[in-house]
Design a protein around this motif. Sequence first.
Motif, mmCIF file in Angstrom:
data_model
loop_
_atom_site.group_PDB
_atom_site.id
_atom_site.type_symbol
_atom_site.label_atom_id
_atom_site.label_comp_id
_atom_site.label_asym_id
_atom_site.label_seq_id
_atom_site.Cartn_x
_atom_site.Cartn_y
_atom_site.Cartn_z
ATOM 1 N N GLY A 282 0.816 -1.209 0.000
ATOM 2 C CA GLY A 282 0.000 0.000 0.000
ATOM 3 C C GLY A 282 0.848 1.258 0.000
ATOM 4 N N ALA A 283 0.476 2.225 -0.819
ATOM 5 C CA ALA A 283 1.271 3.449 -0.948
ATOM 6 C C ALA A 283 1.325 4.217 0.369
ATOM 7 C CB ALA A 283 0.677 4.324 -2.055
ATOM 8 N N VAL A 284 0.180 4.388 1.018
ATOM 9 C CA VAL A 284 0.145 5.125 2.282
ATOM 10 C C VAL A 284 0.868 4.356 3.375
ATOM 11 C CG1 VAL A 284 -1.363 6.093 4.048
ATOM 12 C CG2 VAL A 284 -2.012 6.267 1.650
ATOM 13 N N ALA A 285 0.645 3.044 3.448
ATOM 14 C CA ALA A 285 1.293 2.219 4.466
ATOM 15 C C ALA A 285 2.809 2.250 4.312
ATOM 16 C CB ALA A 285 0.776 0.790 4.385
ATOM 17 N N ASN A 286 3.290 2.168 3.076
ATOM 18 C CA ASN A 286 4.737 2.215 2.835
ATOM 19 C C ASN A 286 5.315 3.592 3.173
ATOM 20 O OD1 ASN A 286 4.748 -0.442 1.976
ATOM 21 N ND2 ASN A 286 4.536 0.084 -0.190
ATOM 22 N N PHE A 287 4.556 4.650 2.865
ATOM 23 C CA PHE A 287 5.026 6.012 3.176
ATOM 24 C C PHE A 287 5.139 6.208 4.686
ATOM 25 C CE2 PHE A 287 3.980 10.497 4.047
ATOM 26 C CZ PHE A 287 5.088 11.094 3.446
ATOM 27 N N VAL A 288 4.126 5.745 5.427
ATOM 28 C CA VAL A 288 4.165 5.859 6.890
ATOM 29 C C VAL A 288 5.305 5.035 7.460
ATOM 30 C CG1 VAL A 288 2.898 5.361 9.015
ATOM 31 C CG2 VAL A 288 1.708 6.370 7.069
ATOM 32 N N ALA A 289 5.545 3.844 6.893
ATOM 33 C CA ALA A 289 6.638 2.989 7.359
ATOM 34 C C ALA A 289 7.995 3.650 7.128
ATOM 35 C CB ALA A 289 6.572 1.635 6.654
ATOM 36 N N SER A 290 8.128 4.364 6.004
ATOM 37 C CA SER A 290 9.400 5.047 5.718
ATOM 38 C C SER A 290 9.635 6.226 6.663
ATOM 39 C CB SER A 290 9.411 5.535 4.269
ATOM 40 O OG SER A 290 8.412 6.528 4.053
ATOM 41 N N LEU A 291 8.553 6.851 7.142
ATOM 42 C CA LEU A 291 8.694 7.973 8.064
ATOM 43 C C LEU A 291 8.930 7.522 9.498
ATOM 44 C CD1 LEU A 291 5.880 10.426 6.865
ATOM 45 C CD2 LEU A 291 8.334 10.643 6.481
ATOM 46 N N THR A 292 8.192 6.493 9.920
ATOM 47 C CA THR A 292 8.262 6.056 11.320
ATOM 48 C C THR A 292 9.272 4.942 11.549
ATOM 49 O OG1 THR A 292 6.446 4.464 10.964
ATOM 50 C CG2 THR A 292 5.849 6.701 11.674
ATOM 51 N N GLY A 293 9.660 4.235 10.491
ATOM 52 C CA GLY A 293 10.608 3.134 10.642
ATOM 53 C C GLY A 293 9.972 1.831 11.078
ATOM 54 N N LYS A 294 8.637 1.778 11.125
ATOM 55 C CA LYS A 294 7.960 0.531 11.481
ATOM 56 C C LYS A 294 6.669 0.406 10.688
ATOM 57 C CE LYS A 294 5.486 2.507 15.451
ATOM 58 N NZ LYS A 294 5.174 2.352 16.887
ATOM 59 N N GLU A 295 6.297 -0.835 10.431
ATOM 60 C CA GLU A 295 5.082 -1.089 9.662
ATOM 61 C C GLU A 295 3.848 -1.020 10.561
ATOM 62 O OE1 GLU A 295 5.534 -4.839 7.761
ATOM 63 O OE2 GLU A 295 6.767 -4.033 6.118
ATOM 64 N N ILE A 296 2.813 -0.388 10.074
ATOM 65 C CA ILE A 296 1.534 -0.300 10.793
ATOM 66 C C ILE A 296 0.475 -0.980 9.950
ATOM 67 C CG2 ILE A 296 -0.212 1.221 11.774
ATOM 68 C CD1 ILE A 296 1.928 3.339 12.118
ATOM 69 N N ASP A 297 -0.177 -1.968 10.531
ATOM 70 C CA ASP A 297 -1.228 -2.698 9.825
ATOM 71 C C ASP A 297 -2.559 -1.970 10.038
ATOM 72 O OD1 ASP A 297 -2.766 -4.485 8.490
ATOM 73 O OD2 ASP A 297 -2.104 -6.265 9.583
ATOM 74 N N PHE A 298 -2.822 -0.983 9.198
ATOM 75 C CA PHE A 298 -4.028 -0.165 9.355
ATOM 76 C C PHE A 298 -5.313 -0.972 9.217
ATOM 77 C CE2 PHE A 298 -0.805 2.866 7.884
ATOM 78 C CZ PHE A 298 -0.943 3.873 8.827
ATOM 79 N N LEU A 299 -5.280 -2.018 8.416
ATOM 80 C CA LEU A 299 -6.501 -2.757 8.087
ATOM 81 C C LEU A 299 -6.825 -3.866 9.076
ATOM 82 C CD1 LEU A 299 -5.970 -3.039 4.228
ATOM 83 C CD2 LEU A 299 -7.324 -1.351 5.475
#
Length: 315
Positions: free
Chosen positions: A152-169
């Motif tokens: 996911g584009a948004v999920a990957n962008f957030v992961a690049s900013l925070t350094g961790k993956e967030i499973d929004f769904l």
Amino acid sequence: METTIRKTTKKKSALGSFMRHFKQNKWLYLLTVPGILYFAIFKYAPMYGLIIAFKDYVPFAGINGSQWVGLQNFRDFFSNPDFFRILWNTLMLAFLNIFFSFPAPIVLALLLNELRSKVFQRTVQTFVYVPHFLSWTIVVSLWYILFNVDHGAVANFVASLTGKEIDFLSDPAWFRPMIVLQSIWKEIGWGTIIYLAALSGVDQEQYEAAIMDGAGRFRRVWHITLPAIRSTIIIMLIMKVGSILTTGFDQIYLMTNQLNRTVADVFDTYVYMMGITNGAYSYSTAVGLFKSVVGIILVFGTNKLAKRFGESGLY
């Protein structure tokens, strides 16, 4: 005797007045026939089926042949351990939608009303109207594409900013924010139509007088624009409160999975699961009837409260 004669005379005069009005506007009354038939066939006639909420409904026996059990289905529902969890989930989503989704169209309408370029205003309106015409299946599919943890584009962008993956769904903590964001994005444009229509009736001379008195843009909005549409806001709020237990089946069902089910189960999905999936028709009808009765009580209560504070209310 005289009182009875007066009542009879009033009834006859009222009937005569209606008949005269009907003859003068018969074509207008004819236009109401499709609407009346729609509500009679699809809204009022099915209400006969609510009787199975008080029966142990067996499809082979039919409604009349099924055993009468009174309030047993309601007792089973209120004593069910899932009752408070479902009630809490439903109320949380409802209050979040009222707190965030309800003011969003008002704010957008106020912003659009302040635009001086009518061409730009209509362009923005067109773009924000479009999501309303998309089905929830398409909206949720877009959400999966954007917020999928793998690509996911948004999920990957957030992961690049925070350094961790967030499973929004799948993360239960993100389920309610996702639902509210979807609701705002889909309906904010459509909701502005009513408020923009109300804003079009504001007397422009009031703005001119306020400008002459030195009132800034914010002051004009606060003291002229908002009071002018206050009655419309109250009416829309009453209708919103009336559907407080109706969170929307399609959206919730499509966003629900095994990982977020603890916070995703609401009355609408519970009725589907118990009635269609499990075949507990009487039990699910009792749940739906309970939800409808609460909605009616909230509408009458909110309307009475609005009138107590000097507003016109819904009726």
